[in-house]
Write a protein that holds these residues in place. Structure first.
Motif, PDB file in Angstrom:
ATOM      1  N   LEU A 155       0.795  -1.217   0.000  1.00  0.00           N
ATOM      2  CA  LEU A 155       0.000   0.000   0.000  1.00  0.00           C
ATOM      3  C   LEU A 155       0.833   1.275   0.000  1.00  0.00           C
ATOM      4  N   PHE A 156       2.139   1.182   0.287  1.00  0.00           N
ATOM      5  CA  PHE A 156       2.968   2.379   0.255  1.00  0.00           C
ATOM      6  C   PHE A 156       3.131   2.838  -1.182  1.00  0.00           C
ATOM      7  N   LYS A 157       2.842   4.119  -1.410  1.00  0.00           N
ATOM      8  CA  LYS A 157       2.811   4.617  -2.781  1.00  0.00           C
ATOM      9  C   LYS A 157       3.785   5.764  -3.045  1.00  0.00           C
ATOM     10  N   LYS A 158       4.161   6.502  -2.006  1.00  0.00           N
ATOM     11  CA  LYS A 158       4.914   7.730  -2.227  1.00  0.00           C
ATOM     12  C   LYS A 158       6.142   7.823  -1.328  1.00  0.00           C
ATOM     13  N   ILE A 159       7.119   8.601  -1.819  1.00  0.00           N
ATOM     14  CA  ILE A 159       8.278   8.986  -1.022  1.00  0.00           C
ATOM     15  C   ILE A 159       8.122  10.466  -0.690  1.00  0.00           C
ATOM     16  N   GLY A 160       8.276  10.814   0.578  1.00  0.00           N
ATOM     17  CA  GLY A 160       8.139  12.207   0.983  1.00  0.00           C
ATOM     18  C   GLY A 160       9.415  12.755   1.590  1.00  0.00           C
ATOM     19  N   PHE A 161       9.711  14.021   1.298  1.00  0.00           N
ATOM     20  CA  PHE A 161      10.830  14.731   1.910  1.00  0.00           C
ATOM     21  C   PHE A 161      10.276  15.879   2.735  1.00  0.00           C
ATOM     22  N   MET A 162      10.721  15.950   3.988  1.00  0.00           N
ATOM     23  CA  MET A 162      10.295  17.034   4.864  1.00  0.00           C
ATOM     24  C   MET A 162      11.506  17.858   5.258  1.00  0.00           C
ATOM     25  N   TYR A 163      11.824  18.824   4.442  1.00  0.00           N
ATOM     26  CA  TYR A 163      12.887  19.752   4.769  1.00  0.00           C
ATOM     27  C   TYR A 163      12.265  21.095   5.122  1.00  0.00           C
ATOM     28  N   HIS A 181       6.344   8.720  -7.634  1.00  0.00           N
ATOM     29  CA  HIS A 181       5.617   9.687  -6.810  1.00  0.00           C
ATOM     30  C   HIS A 181       6.509  10.185  -5.678  1.00  0.00           C
ATOM     31  N   VAL A 182       7.040  11.386  -5.849  1.00  0.00           N
ATOM     32  CA  VAL A 182       7.894  12.012  -4.840  1.00  0.00           C
ATOM     33  C   VAL A 182       7.238  13.323  -4.415  1.00  0.00           C
ATOM     34  N   VAL A 183       7.116  13.516  -3.106  1.00  0.00           N
ATOM     35  CA  VAL A 183       6.437  14.694  -2.568  1.00  0.00           C
ATOM     36  C   VAL A 183       7.412  15.503  -1.720  1.00  0.00           C
ATOM     37  N   PHE A 184       7.425  16.800  -1.941  1.00  0.00           N
ATOM     38  CA  PHE A 184       8.233  17.694  -1.112  1.00  0.00           C
ATOM     39  C   PHE A 184       7.284  18.549  -0.270  1.00  0.00           C
ATOM     40  N   PHE A 185       7.422  18.438   1.051  1.00  0.00           N
ATOM     41  CA  PHE A 185       6.524  19.143   1.959  1.00  0.00           C
ATOM     42  C   PHE A 185       7.107  20.479   2.398  1.00  0.00           C
ATOM     43  N   ASP A 186       6.330  21.524   2.262  1.00  0.00           N
ATOM     44  CA  ASP A 186       6.668  22.820   2.834  1.00  0.00           C
ATOM     45  C   ASP A 186       5.823  22.961   4.097  1.00  0.00           C
ATOM     46  N   LEU A 187       6.454  22.736   5.249  1.00  0.00           N
ATOM     47  CA  LEU A 187       5.725  22.723   6.524  1.00  0.00           C
ATOM     48  C   LEU A 187       6.037  23.938   7.388  1.00  0.00           C
ATOM     49  N   ARG A 228      -0.486   6.683   1.842  1.00  0.00           N
ATOM     50  CA  ARG A 228       0.523   5.717   2.275  1.00  0.00           C
ATOM     51  C   ARG A 228       1.890   6.208   1.801  1.00  0.00           C
ATOM     52  N   ILE A 229       2.600   6.834   2.727  1.00  0.00           N
ATOM     53  CA  ILE A 229       3.839   7.511   2.353  1.00  0.00           C
ATOM     54  C   ILE A 229       4.980   7.103   3.276  1.00  0.00           C
ATOM     55  N   VAL A 230       6.185   7.070   2.738  1.00  0.00           N
ATOM     56  CA  VAL A 230       7.402   6.819   3.503  1.00  0.00           C
ATOM     57  C   VAL A 230       8.212   8.110   3.507  1.00  0.00           C
ATOM     58  N   ILE A 231       8.634   8.557   4.685  1.00  0.00           N
ATOM     59  CA  ILE A 231       9.324   9.837   4.815  1.00  0.00           C
ATOM     60  C   ILE A 231      10.828   9.630   4.916  1.00  0.00           C
ATOM     61  N   ILE A 232      11.574  10.336   4.072  1.00  0.00           N
ATOM     62  CA  ILE A 232      13.026  10.456   4.259  1.00  0.00           C
ATOM     63  C   ILE A 232      13.231  11.775   4.960  1.00  0.00           C
ATOM     64  N   ASN A 233      13.641  11.734   6.224  1.00  0.00           N
ATOM     65  CA  ASN A 233      13.587  12.958   7.020  1.00  0.00           C
ATOM     66  C   ASN A 233      14.806  13.839   6.819  1.00  0.00           C
ATOM     67  N   GLY A 234      14.596  15.113   7.039  1.00  0.00           N
ATOM     68  CA  GLY A 234      15.678  16.081   6.950  1.00  0.00           C
ATOM     69  C   GLY A 234      15.808  16.864   8.235  1.00  0.00           C
ATOM     70  N   PHE A 235      15.486  16.243   9.372  1.00  0.00           N
ATOM     71  CA  PHE A 235      15.570  16.940  10.651  1.00  0.00           C
ATOM     72  C   PHE A 235      16.118  15.986  11.701  1.00  0.00           C
ATOM     73  N   GLY A 236      16.379  16.489  12.878  1.00  0.00           N
ATOM     74  CA  GLY A 236      17.017  15.684  13.918  1.00  0.00           C
ATOM     75  C   GLY A 236      16.096  15.370  15.071  1.00  0.00           C
ATOM     76  N   ASP A 237      16.701  15.171  16.248  1.00  0.00           N
ATOM     77  CA  ASP A 237      15.915  14.745  17.407  1.00  0.00           C
ATOM     78  C   ASP A 237      15.771  15.863  18.446  1.00  0.00           C
ATOM     79  N   GLN A 238      16.019  17.104  18.057  1.00  0.00           N
ATOM     80  CA  GLN A 238      15.875  18.207  18.999  1.00  0.00           C
ATOM     81  C   GLN A 238      14.403  18.433  19.341  1.00  0.00           C
ATOM     82  N   LYS A 239      14.180  19.107  20.457  1.00  0.00           N
ATOM     83  CA  LYS A 239      12.825  19.285  20.963  1.00  0.00           C
ATOM     84  C   LYS A 239      11.860  19.908  19.953  1.00  0.00           C
ATOM     85  N   PRO A 240      12.275  20.911  19.141  1.00  0.00           N
ATOM     86  CA  PRO A 240      11.331  21.483  18.165  1.00  0.00           C
ATOM     87  C   PRO A 240      10.785  20.458  17.172  1.00  0.00           C
TER      88      PRO A 240
END
Length: 399
Positions: free
Chosen positions: A7-15, A36-42, A86-98
């Motif tokens: 069911l996973f369909k997309k790769i997402g980047f959260m920078y 299917h690649v998605v770039f999130f502006d959060l 159904r998305i899998v995230i390749i993250n661009g952030f760390g483990d800091q509190k924010p």
């Protein structure tokens, strides 16, 4: 296993800053290998996570995005997206509190998160092994707050409130020392080559014809924002660049070779004529220039990896005005690579001539460093992005 995850369909980047899109080799390769690649502006939903853009940072663009980024107008629409897509995230952030608020949502909606650390981890090892940390510059209260915050983070991971990395890709066995202390953060760790080594593989065509020059790997020492944040004393840029340019003139006189500056991204192009007058300064061409150079000058910067990969002699430039972080880095690579270190502000012409006559490469040391930090045994000639993409396709069955 694969059928269960069909069911996973997309790769997402959260920078949280567009500049990573321009410079991230993995992102560019993912675009070429997945439908299917998605770039999130959060930035509007998570302002606490936004990277501050400095005027000294070299300009980037978002030209290489395949389509406009996904922007959510409300937190409810973002939650609905995570729940239904159904998305899998390749993250661009760390483990800091924010980052915790986002990590909680990824965990709540069972979104797999993939971590990638292909910068070799040399910085963290320098700070750990030499027992020199920026935390020495912090107040006792700030140290207590930091330790307490990190403990809470581990507790939240343990009770599955925050998201663990489903896969965590790292470069170099030595990096494992710094992350296995907290195994709770990762479900699976996989070795890959470093991003520096990847770059040398992906950019083999070198259009620079000359080879009779010396490269200085710039670190934009007076302009690194983190140094001020860590509490280090400010370095006077006029004094720093004056002394540096005097040394360049001396070494050019002794070698009859010109010094080319491979600029750090935080060295503003507008400051070139003021601080490097009448010198060739290049941005984002470090690999090409190092490969063709006679030898390399450097204080300490991760760009030194290019010199190691290309087996170039390295001369370390020290000075009393440099801060403890830079000096510790020089201590470390001097010992790891058997390098020579000089005070560039006080060395005499005769002493420098003597140093240059003995400048060489300790191949055994260089090769060991490559295996420790840069190249995963058995993956020679394979980019980390290729290996990461193949594993993602196999594990999550995404086309």
């Amino acid at each position: 296993k694969c059928l269960r995850l069909l069911l996973f369909k997309k790769i997402g980047f959260m920078y949280f800053s567009y500049h990573r899109v321009d410079s991230d080799e993995l992102f560019q390769q993912v675009l070429l290998n997945f439908e299917h690649v998605v770039f999130f502006d959060l930035r509007n939903l998570f302002p606490e996570m936004c990277l501050k853009e400095s005027e000294d940072v070299a300009p980037f663009s978002k030209d290489k995005l395949p389509h406009p980024p996904v922007i959510f107008r409300s937190m409810s629409s973002f939650k609905a997206y995570l729940k239904n897509e159904r998305i899998v995230i390749i993250n661009g952030f760390g483990d800091q509190k924010p980052m915790w608020r986002l990590s909680y949502l990824l965990n709540r909606y069972k979104v797999p998160m993939i971590g990638v650390q292909t910068k070799s981890g040399l910085d963290s090892e320098i700070l750990r092994d030499n027992k020199v940390s920026v935390k020495r510059e912090l107040t006792i209260l700030k140290k207590i707050i930091d330790k307490t915050t990190f403990f809470i983070y581990l507790v939240l991971l343990y009770f599955r409130v925050l998201s663990k990395y489903d896969l965590y890709f790292i470069s170099g066995e030595r990096l494992l020392k710094g992350i296995t202390k907290y195994k709770i953060k990762y479900k699976e760790i996989i070795y890959v080559n470093s991003s520096t080594y990847d770059y040398t593989l992906n950019h083999k065509e070198n259009t620079i014809n000359e080879s009779d020059f010396i490269v200085f790997l710039d670190f934009a020492v007076p302009f690194i924002a983190d140094f001020e944040k860590w509490g280090f004393k400010a370095i006077d840029p006029d004094l720093y660049y004056s002394q540096l340019n005097n040394f360049f003139c001396l070494i050019e006189k002794l070698t009859s070779k010109t010094v080319v500056i491979c600029a750090h991204p935080q060295f503003n192009v507008k400051k070139k004529e003021k601080y490097f007058p009448n010198r060739e300064v290049v941005w984002f061409k470090t690999n090409a220039y190092v490969e063709k150079s006679s030898f390399v000058l450097v204080h300490f910067t991760n760009a030194v990896h290019y010199a190691i990969i290309h087996n170039k002699p390295i001369l370390l430039l020290d000075n009393d005005i440099l801060n403890p972080y830079i000096k510790t880095g020089m201590d470390y690579i001097k010992n790891e690579l058997n390098l020579t270190r000089v005070d560039y502000n006080s060395i005499s012409e005769g002493d420098l001539l003597s140093v240059l006559s003995f400048l060489k490469v300790d191949l055994d040391k260089y090769n060991q460093f490559k295996m420790n930090f840069l190249i995963n045994p058995g993956d020679e000639g394979i980019t980390s992005s290729k290996k990461i993409i193949n594993i993602i396709k196999e594990k999550y069955c995404i086309k």
